[in-house]
Design a protein around this motif. Structure first.
Motif, PDB file in Angstrom:
ATOM      1  N   ILE A  54      99.797 100.391   5.049  1.00 46.28           N
ATOM      2  CA  ILE A  54      98.555 100.692   4.318  1.00 46.28           C
ATOM      3  C   ILE A  54      97.357 100.552   5.250  1.00 46.28           C
ATOM      4  CG2 ILE A  54      97.035  99.937   2.452  1.00 46.28           C
ATOM      5  CD1 ILE A  54      99.552  99.108   0.908  1.00 46.28           C
ATOM      6  N   ALA A  55      97.364  99.493   6.072  1.00 45.54           N
ATOM      7  CA  ALA A  55      96.274  99.282   7.032  1.00 45.54           C
ATOM      8  C   ALA A  55      96.196 100.436   8.026  1.00 45.54           C
ATOM      9  CB  ALA A  55      96.473  97.959   7.766  1.00 45.54           C
ATOM     10  N   ILE A  61      92.259 107.167   8.477  1.00 38.85           N
ATOM     11  CA  ILE A  61      91.243 107.903   7.712  1.00 38.85           C
ATOM     12  C   ILE A  61      89.847 107.560   8.238  1.00 38.85           C
ATOM     13  CG2 ILE A  61      90.174 108.168   5.435  1.00 38.85           C
ATOM     14  CD1 ILE A  61      92.958 107.709   4.214  1.00 38.85           C
ATOM     15  N   TRP A  62      89.607 106.274   8.468  1.00 35.94           N
ATOM     16  CA  TRP A  62      88.311 105.805   8.964  1.00 35.94           C
ATOM     17  C   TRP A  62      87.976 106.444  10.316  1.00 35.94           C
ATOM     18  CZ3 TRP A  62      84.026 103.393   7.533  1.00 35.94           C
ATOM     19  CH2 TRP A  62      83.246 102.744   8.489  1.00 35.94           C
ATOM     20  N   SER A 104      91.548  83.644   7.377  1.00 35.64           N
ATOM     21  CA  SER A 104      92.454  83.940   6.275  1.00 35.64           C
ATOM     22  C   SER A 104      93.901  83.841   6.739  1.00 35.64           C
ATOM     23  CB  SER A 104      92.172  85.353   5.739  1.00 35.64           C
ATOM     24  OG  SER A 104      93.146  85.740   4.784  1.00 35.64           O
ATOM     25  N   PRO A 105      94.798  83.323   5.890  1.00 35.17           N
ATOM     26  CA  PRO A 105      96.217  83.236   6.286  1.00 35.17           C
ATOM     27  C   PRO A 105      96.896  84.600   6.338  1.00 35.17           C
ATOM     28  CG  PRO A 105      95.907  82.539   4.001  1.00 35.17           C
ATOM     29  CD  PRO A 105      94.544  82.720   4.572  1.00 35.17           C
ATOM     30  N   ILE A 106      96.295  85.605   5.705  1.00 36.03           N
ATOM     31  CA  ILE A 106      96.862  86.959   5.694  1.00 36.03           C
ATOM     32  C   ILE A 106      95.922  87.899   6.428  1.00 36.03           C
ATOM     33  CG2 ILE A 106      97.657  88.871   4.258  1.00 36.03           C
ATOM     34  CD1 ILE A 106      98.199  86.884   2.028  1.00 36.03           C
ATOM     35  N   ASN A 107      96.405  88.480   7.493  1.00 35.22           N
ATOM     36  CA  ASN A 107      95.595  89.406   8.277  1.00 35.22           C
ATOM     37  C   ASN A 107      95.880  90.831   7.807  1.00 35.22           C
ATOM     38  OD1 ASN A 107      94.067  90.736  10.168  1.00 35.22           O
ATOM     39  ND2 ASN A 107      95.093  89.876  11.959  1.00 35.22           N
ATOM     40  N   TRP A 108      95.234  91.219   6.730  1.00 39.81           N
ATOM     41  CA  TRP A 108      95.512  92.520   6.132  1.00 39.81           C
ATOM     42  C   TRP A 108      94.926  93.674   6.947  1.00 39.81           C
ATOM     43  CZ3 TRP A 108      90.922  94.856   5.349  1.00 39.81           C
ATOM     44  CH2 TRP A 108      89.801  94.040   5.116  1.00 39.81           C
ATOM     45  N   GLY A 113      99.961  98.171  16.969  1.00 45.38           N
ATOM     46  CA  GLY A 113      99.323  99.221  17.754  1.00 45.38           C
ATOM     47  C   GLY A 113      97.855  99.459  17.477  1.00 45.38           C
ATOM     48  N   ILE A 114      97.208  98.588  16.707  1.00 46.85           N
ATOM     49  CA  ILE A 114      95.807  98.832  16.337  1.00 46.85           C
ATOM     50  C   ILE A 114      94.900  98.894  17.561  1.00 46.85           C
ATOM     51  CG2 ILE A 114      95.389  96.370  15.923  1.00 46.85           C
ATOM     52  CD1 ILE A 114      93.350  97.228  13.779  1.00 46.85           C
TER      53      ILE A 114
END
Length: 385
Positions: A54-55, A61-62, A104-108, A113-114
């Motif tokens: 999803i990320a 798109i961005w 944050s514990p979740i790096n959404w 490859g970012i």
């Protein structure tokens, strides 16, 4: 599934790319099919982590909106402020992914490859500002460049104009046969580097250093050299896989390594090690900083300007690797090395203290090798534990 991380990944690639090979040997175009393959492979890679997938979609798109929007804007105007905002907006997702773990514990915001996808997208905005990219880019071609799966994880970092040139080039069956041959050779080189030499160094040498006391100088010395060679063979092996698969797909992704351990000085080293990354930072950070400072005439001394550029470049490279202390120190270390060498080079031009002959070249290679290995020792963070 990790790219090039298992034999099953290569088995899947062999099946998916079989039509590519057949079409290529017949001298037929195959990029449309390869675009479909890229989507399928990305779906396989991200199948185990929905948040990452999803990320990736949101990120793509961005970046597409930014790139296409800035290309349209650049045809009408050329504001420095708009360009700066566009660049900041392009690297914003990467900045989020780097800082979010500390809050944050979740790096959404992060996905595999970012960093390398960001480099490719930001580079396109910069080249549009420079007038190197002038025309609107078809959406499918832009997506193919950004999401080209062989290099998505760790590069090499390609340039759009070079990538687009490969896509437009007509290949005969004989042309493709040579590409296929070189691609297969690269893949076998990758297996040799990563899964034989690299694995052996890690499994049979580094893993067995525990028999020497961790704080023992001898242990640290062994680790420094062992880790340096392991890092090279592991990363160069991955790069060989990525380049080899790219060749099979008709794209000549740039080389990433060129015998870095025979470098004669630090400048030579960064022209040989992780070349696509070092050239990216050189072209889009260092050169722009030097040009900007020269244009503004804030510092008239070229050597001072150049040294400040090196400091900026390697500090950014250190922070890009991560915010942990070893990465920051690694960046500072290489910044100091480059500044010192630059000063020595300028001084030696006047005094001719270090002549160019076979003896001095051997000494230079040996000295550079040990300095580089100590840098990798810092990078490893081994001394912290």
């Amino acid at each position: 599934m990790t790219p090039y991380g298992s034999f099953s990944f290569f088995f899947i690639l062999a099946i998916l790319l079989a039509p590519t090979v057949i079409l290529g040997l017949q001298g037929k175009r195959f990029h449309t099919y390869n675009m479909i393959v890229s989507v399928l492979v990305l779906a396989i890679i991200f199948s185990s982590k929905l948040t990452g997938f999803i990320a990736l979609i949101i990120f793509t798109i961005w970046q597409v909106l930014l790139i296409q929007g800035y290309i349209r804007y650049r045809k009408k105007a050329n504001s420095g402020l708009v360009f700066t905002l566009a660049v900041i907006a392009s690297i914003l997702p990467l900045m989020f992914s780097k800082f979010m773990p500390y809050f944050s514990p979740i790096n959404w915001a992060s996905f595999l490859g970012i960093s390398y996808l960001t480099f490719k997208a930001t580079q396109m905005i910069m080249e549009t500002r420079d007038g190197l990219i002038k025309q609107n880019i078809p959406l499918h071609r832009l997506l193919y460049f950004i999401l080209f799966f062989p290099t998505i994880s760790s590069g090499p970092i390609d340039r759009y104009r070079r990538f687009d040139k490969d896509l437009k080039q007509e290949l005969t069956g004989e042309d493709y046969k040579l590409l296929l041959y070189n691609g297969i050779n690269k893949i076998f080189q990758g297996f040799l580097y990563k899964y034989i030499i690299g694995y052996s160094i890690n499994h049979f040498f580094l893993a067995n250093l525990r028999f020497i006391a961790a704080n023992h100088f001898e242990s640290q010395l062994y680790y420094m050299y062992g880790y340096s060679f392991y890092l090279f063979f592991d990363f160069a092996g991955y790069s060989a896989f990525a380049i080899g698969v790219s060749y099979i797909m008709g794209v000549k992704s740039p080389e990433n390594f060129n015998l870095p351990f025979i470098s004669r000085n630090m400048k030579d080293f960064w022209n040989r090690w992780h070349m696509s990354l070092s050239f990216w930072f050189r072209d889009y950070v260092y050169m722009r900083f030097v040009f900007w400072m020269t244009k503004k005439k804030w510092i008239k001394n070229r050597n001072i300007t150049s040294n400040l550029g090196y400091v900026l470049l390697f500090l950014l490279m250190g922070f890009w690797h991560g915010l942990e202390i070893q990465y920051i120190v690694y960046g500072i270390y290489h910044a100091l090395l480059m500044v010192c060498y630059n000063m020595f080079e300028q001084w030696n031009k006047k005094h001719k203290w270090w002549p160019q002959n076979k003896f001095t070249q051997v000494v230079s290679v040996l000295l550079t090798f040990h300095v580089v290995c100590f840098g990798f020792y810092i990078f490893s963070g081994h001394y912290i534990h």
